[in-house]
Design an enzyme around this catalytic site. Structure first.
Site, PDB file in Angstrom:
ATOM      1  N   HIS A 278     -25.675  12.509  23.564  1.00 57.39           N
ATOM      2  CA  HIS A 278     -24.733  13.586  23.244  1.00 57.39           C
ATOM      3  C   HIS A 278     -25.383  14.967  23.312  1.00 57.39           C
ATOM      4  CE1 HIS A 278     -25.957  14.126  18.926  1.00 57.39           C
ATOM      5  NE2 HIS A 278     -26.175  12.830  18.948  1.00 57.39           N
ATOM      6  N   ASP A 290     -32.251  14.751  18.384  1.00 53.85           N
ATOM      7  CA  ASP A 290     -30.879  14.272  18.169  1.00 53.85           C
ATOM      8  C   ASP A 290     -29.903  15.300  18.700  1.00 53.85           C
ATOM      9  OD1 ASP A 290     -28.620  12.999  17.331  1.00 53.85           O
ATOM     10  OD2 ASP A 290     -28.894  13.431  15.212  1.00 53.85           O
ATOM     11  N   GLU A 324     -20.654  14.344  18.988  1.00 53.31           N
ATOM     12  CA  GLU A 324     -20.986  13.082  18.307  1.00 53.31           C
ATOM     13  C   GLU A 324     -21.150  13.308  16.814  1.00 53.31           C
ATOM     14  OE1 GLU A 324     -23.455   9.942  16.504  1.00 53.31           O
ATOM     15  OE2 GLU A 324     -23.958  12.046  16.684  1.00 53.31           O
ATOM     16  N   GLU A 325     -21.729  14.466  16.456  1.00 61.36           N
ATOM     17  CA  GLU A 325     -22.185  14.642  15.080  1.00 61.36           C
ATOM     18  C   GLU A 325     -21.064  14.723  14.049  1.00 61.36           C
ATOM     19  OE1 GLU A 325     -24.986  14.041  14.316  1.00 61.36           O
ATOM     20  OE2 GLU A 325     -26.448  14.714  15.780  1.00 61.36           O
ATOM     21  N   ASP A 352     -29.796   7.400  21.422  1.00 59.66           N
ATOM     22  CA  ASP A 352     -29.520   8.327  20.314  1.00 59.66           C
ATOM     23  C   ASP A 352     -30.317   7.983  19.053  1.00 59.66           C
ATOM     24  OD1 ASP A 352     -28.435  10.455  18.950  1.00 59.66           O
ATOM     25  OD2 ASP A 352     -26.504   9.501  18.565  1.00 59.66           O
TER      26      ASP A 352
HETATM   27 ZN   LIG Z   1     -27.252  11.755  17.496  1.00 56.45          ZN
END
Ligand SMILES: [Zn+2]
Length: 489
Positions: A278, A290, A324-325, A352
């Site tokens: 992502h 991340d 995504e978060e 991820d």
């Molecule tokens: Zn992530």
């Protein structure tokens, strides 16, 4: 047997139907050619070229240094997406974007102070999706609990107080429920706010943000050290007073985009092999780990295959999901937009959980498919140590595809900075020892030390490891795209 299998394959593939009824018990792999004759040579070329260029690190360092945090709904995320699209076009890859409406949450100014028994400014981060404190500084007595069981036991003592969760870190998936539901469960007993010990095995006064389920009371993360101190104070009979100020609020949804980087299949162009990560990060993090690393090694896997002039039988797509978060709207949108194609998705792989030293993939799918993947990994990736198939966990973004029947997996990594169980600095804060060689093995990495913090920066990654991850994903997706059939479901 060989003739029968070949005939079946031709029949099924001719009609473009996945071989779901195909029985591997009836058809040993030895009876037909699972891997193309030049599969090993192609895999070695992918590995060699991956290990020969630092482009993935250079690009990720440039983007994270120059653009910084890429939170959903912000111009910075769209700037990063534009930048990736432009670079991928220069790579000569087919690039598409798909619009996605994403939630927009704004942190605003925020602070928390311990008032009694002493005054201390707390390192804190509001949790994503939290409400604010209504323009005032909220001040209340705090009560510390170590679990939801203890919260329930104390339910008569919660009203009007700030609940502090000082839960021990067991594993991310188990412990993250306190971040997710801590506020709503405290609210049910009349709490005025919730402070949640950061979801990490190790801290150096670093608060970790992350998403939470909706609640009408404000919630923030605090550090391991402060949560443990509050528990000690309470155990001594000291009364805790805490004040909290948060301007957090939601705005209208904003437009973002998924990026799709594609190499068309030369034979089955309407069948797909997916790899992705992502693009978005939390508002306080550069998001190098991340999930800049995961997104960029997925992109690099496709770039390498394209640059070598390799033509897969099936279409390979790197999907760089947005949001995504705090919503996973990118993953949801990809699954919706491509619903009619999902039956022809052979596999969806995701990176991820960090791009450290890859040791293989975890896999959620049929045992027949797992056996095929084990053969691919053993044949093509054992020399670089990343051909294992272990565990069943998959990440958030591919979970939307997995829920629709797509065999799915996640890149597994190890991180030498964590060392052995004997000298692992995580251990004083968690239940030792970590289990070895199981699907939670990635927890033996520094990933959750930095996850969702301002310390998620490019210096935590190495070029060599990023190259190793890109090589690994490149080999996996190219080999799976060239199988004689879609992975059996
Ligand atoms: Zn992530």
């Amino acid at each position: 047997m060989k003739m029968v299998v070949s005939l079946l394959l031709v029949l099924f593939l001719h009609h473009g139907v996945p071989i779901s009824s195909f029985s591997l018990q009836m058809a040993p792999f030895e009876d037909f050619q699972l891997l193309a004759p030049d599969a090993k040579e192609d895999a070695d070329r992918i590995i060699r070229s991956a290990m020969n260029t630092t482009i993935v690190y250079d690009r990720l360092a440039y983007m994270t240094d120059t653009i910084g945090p890429r939170f959903s709904g912000t111009p910075a995320l769209e700037q990063a997406i534009d930048w990736i699209v432009a670079r991928a076009q220069e790579d000569g890859i087919i690039v598409k974007t798909e619009n996605v409406m994403v939630p927009r949450w704004v942190r605003g100014r925020e602070f928390a102070n311990l008032i009694a028994p002493r005054r201390k400014s707390l390192r804190m981060l509001g949790l994503g999706g939290s409400v604010g404190t209504g323009g005032t500084t909220l001040r209340a007595e705090a009560i510390v609990v170590s679990s939801f069981v203890e919260l329930d036991r104390q339910k008569e003592n919660i009203r009007g107080k700030i609940v502090v969760y000082n839960q021990e870190f067991v594993s991310y998936s188990e412990t993250v429920v306190y971040r997710g539901y801590g506020a709503s469960r405290a609210e049910a007993y009349g709490a005025v706010a919730a402070l949640v010990r950061s979801i990490t095995p190790f801290g150096i006064q670093t608060p970790h943000t992350g998403s939470m389920h909706s609640s009408n009371i404000p919630a923030a993360s605090i550090t391991i050290e402060d949560a443990m101190m509050f528990a000690r104070m309470q155990a001594r009979g000291q009364t805790l007073q805490i004040e909290l100020y948060m301007e957090a609020h939601a705005l209208l949804d904003a437009q973002s985009r998924n990026i799709i980087l594609e190499i068309p299949g030369c034979t089955y162009s309407d069948e797909y092999v997916i790899v992705g990560g992502h693009t978005d990060s939390w508002d306080i993090a550069d998001g190098a780990m991340d999930d800049g690393g995961g997104a960029f090694v997925s992109w690099e896997a496709v770039r390498l295959i394209h640059a070598l002039g390799l033509r897969p039988l099936r279409t390979i797509r790197a999907v760089l999901w947005t949001n995504e978060e705090n919503g996973a709207r990118g993953a949801e949108s990809y699954a919706d937009n491509h619903a009619s194609e999902l039956i022809r998705h052979s596999i969806a792989l995701e990176s991820d959980v960090g791009t450290f030293s890859p040791n293989g993939i975890s896999f959620a799918g049929s045992s027949d498919a797992r056996r095929i993947l084990e053969l691919i990994g053993g044949s093509l990736l054992s020399e670089i140590g990343s051909g294992n198939v272990s565990g069943v966990s998959v990440g958030e973004d591919v979970s939307f595809l997995n829920a629709n029947g797509v065999p799915s997996g996640s890149l597994n990594v190890e991180d030498v900075r964590c060392g052995s169980d004997d000298n692992n600095p995580c251990l004083p804060y968690s239940h030792a020892p970590y289990p070895a060689f199981d699907e939670d093995n990635f927890l033996k990495s520094g990933y959750f030390w930095y996850h969702h913090t301002a310390a998620d920066t490019i210096d935590k990654l190495s070029s060599r490891q990023l190259q190793h991850c890109a090589a690994t994903l490149g080999v996996w997706v190219y080999a799976i795209a060239n199988l004689p059939f879609l992975l059996p479901r």
